[in-house]
Design an enzyme around this catalytic site. Structure first.
Site, short mmCIF file in Angstrom:
data_model
loop_
_atom_site.label_atom_id
_atom_site.label_comp_id
_atom_site.label_asym_id
_atom_site.label_seq_id
_atom_site.Cartn_x
_atom_site.Cartn_y
_atom_site.Cartn_z
N GLU A 1 -38.10 -43.67 -61.99
CA GLU A 1 -39.48 -43.26 -61.66
C GLU A 1 -39.68 -41.75 -61.71
OE1 GLU A 1 -37.51 -42.15 -57.92
OE2 GLU A 1 -37.21 -43.75 -59.38
N CYS B 1 -32.55 -47.97 -56.76
CA CYS B 1 -31.66 -47.34 -55.78
C CYS B 1 -31.51 -48.21 -54.52
CB CYS B 1 -32.14 -45.93 -55.46
SG CYS B 1 -30.84 -44.90 -54.70
N HIS C 1 -32.81 -43.31 -60.74
CA HIS C 1 -34.23 -43.17 -60.39
C HIS C 1 -35.08 -43.00 -61.65
CE1 HIS C 1 -34.26 -42.87 -55.93
NE2 HIS C 1 -32.99 -42.61 -56.14
#
Length: 276
Positions: A237, A127, A235
């Site tokens: 993660e 990001c 994202h």
């Protein structure tokens, strides 16, 4: 003085255990009350550990400290953030002064990125981190993707819990010949979408890895660059361990970090290398 047995073994010349690759994680900057803090989100540190790396949060760095930090590193992991890259770094004025900025992070991550890539150290960027990488290499950003003709609104829905905001939002189409294609082949897979800014002009020397349905660049890498690089706008993660695409990308990053460690920090991976 008698050393504890766990320390004495190493002190006496026995082989130290092999260490995990060290991955630098630049911190963001926040005011908590009247006090400035350096912060890094736990989900990013968990992702580094999932890759097999040892995260090392770096609060900030002066220009003459960057190479010393990279001497320690087997990888660099650039996190997302509520803040945006200051548009002065790509020749524009601030479009919306209400949006957060982090000029301290900008001041050292942009040169850090250039040195990381020049030294062939593996890079994974998420990001804001992807946006930083594009800007560091001479590219520009859309400051408000939702106001650009032909593009969708890529922001998270307001007022929803994180599980909804970070839920699947659209697919990305993998482009041929890149890092993602080597992991997943052709085709597409779903990602979340939690960003208002994104790549406008991609910097020279960068390869598009994936696009959103509206054509927006969702992932890119350094074309022909030494070492591993992967920058993604979504994202991965978020609940990474439950997402097969996230796991595959993080494991590929971790393997690159281990290769770098073996080449540049061999004492860390060779049992007995530290014996007297």
């Amino acid at each position: 003085m008698t050393l504890p047995s766990s320390i004495a073994a190493t002190h006496d010349g026995a082989a130290a255990p092999m260490r995990k690759p060290v991955v630098l994680v630049p911190a963001c900057n926040r005011m908590l009350g009247e006090h400035p803090f350096h912060v890094a989100g736990k989900k990013y540190l968990d992702a580094v550990r999932l890759s097999g790396g040892q995260p090392l949060i770096v609060p900030s760095a002066e220009a003459d400290e960057i190479d010393a930090l990279l001497d320690l590193a087997d990888g660099v992991f650039l996190t997302g953030s509520p803040s945006n890259v200051h548009p002065s770094h790509f020749g524009e004025e601030v479009l919306n002064p209400a949006l957060p900025l982090d000029p301290l992070r900008d001041s050292w991550t942009l040169p850090l990125i250039r040195r990381t890539l020049a030294r062939g150290i593996p890079l994974f960027a998420i990001c804001r981190g992807a946006q930083e990488t594009n800007v560091a290499l001479g590219g520009s950003l859309h400051q408000a993707v939702h106001d650009v003709a032909g593009h969708h609104d890529h922001r998270a829905p307001d007022g929803e819990p994180a599980a909804v905001q970070y839920g699947p939002a659209h697919a990305v189409q993998v482009q041929a010949g890149g890092v993602l294609a080597s992991l997943f082949g052709s085709g597409d897979f779903p990602v979340n979408s939690v960003h208002g800014q994104a790549v406008n002009r991609l910097a020279d020397g960068l390869r598009v890895e994936a696009r959103a349905p509206d054509g927006l660049v969702e992932a890119f890498s350094v074309e022909g660059g030494a070492g591993f690089s992967l920058c993604v706008q979504w994202h991965p993660e978020w609940q990474a361990a439950q997402n097969p695409q996230s796991v595959a990308m993080l494991k590929a990053f971790g393997e690159a970090c281990r290769r770098h460690q073996a080449a540049h920090h061999p004492a860390a991976v060779q049992p007995g290398a530290n014996k007297a």
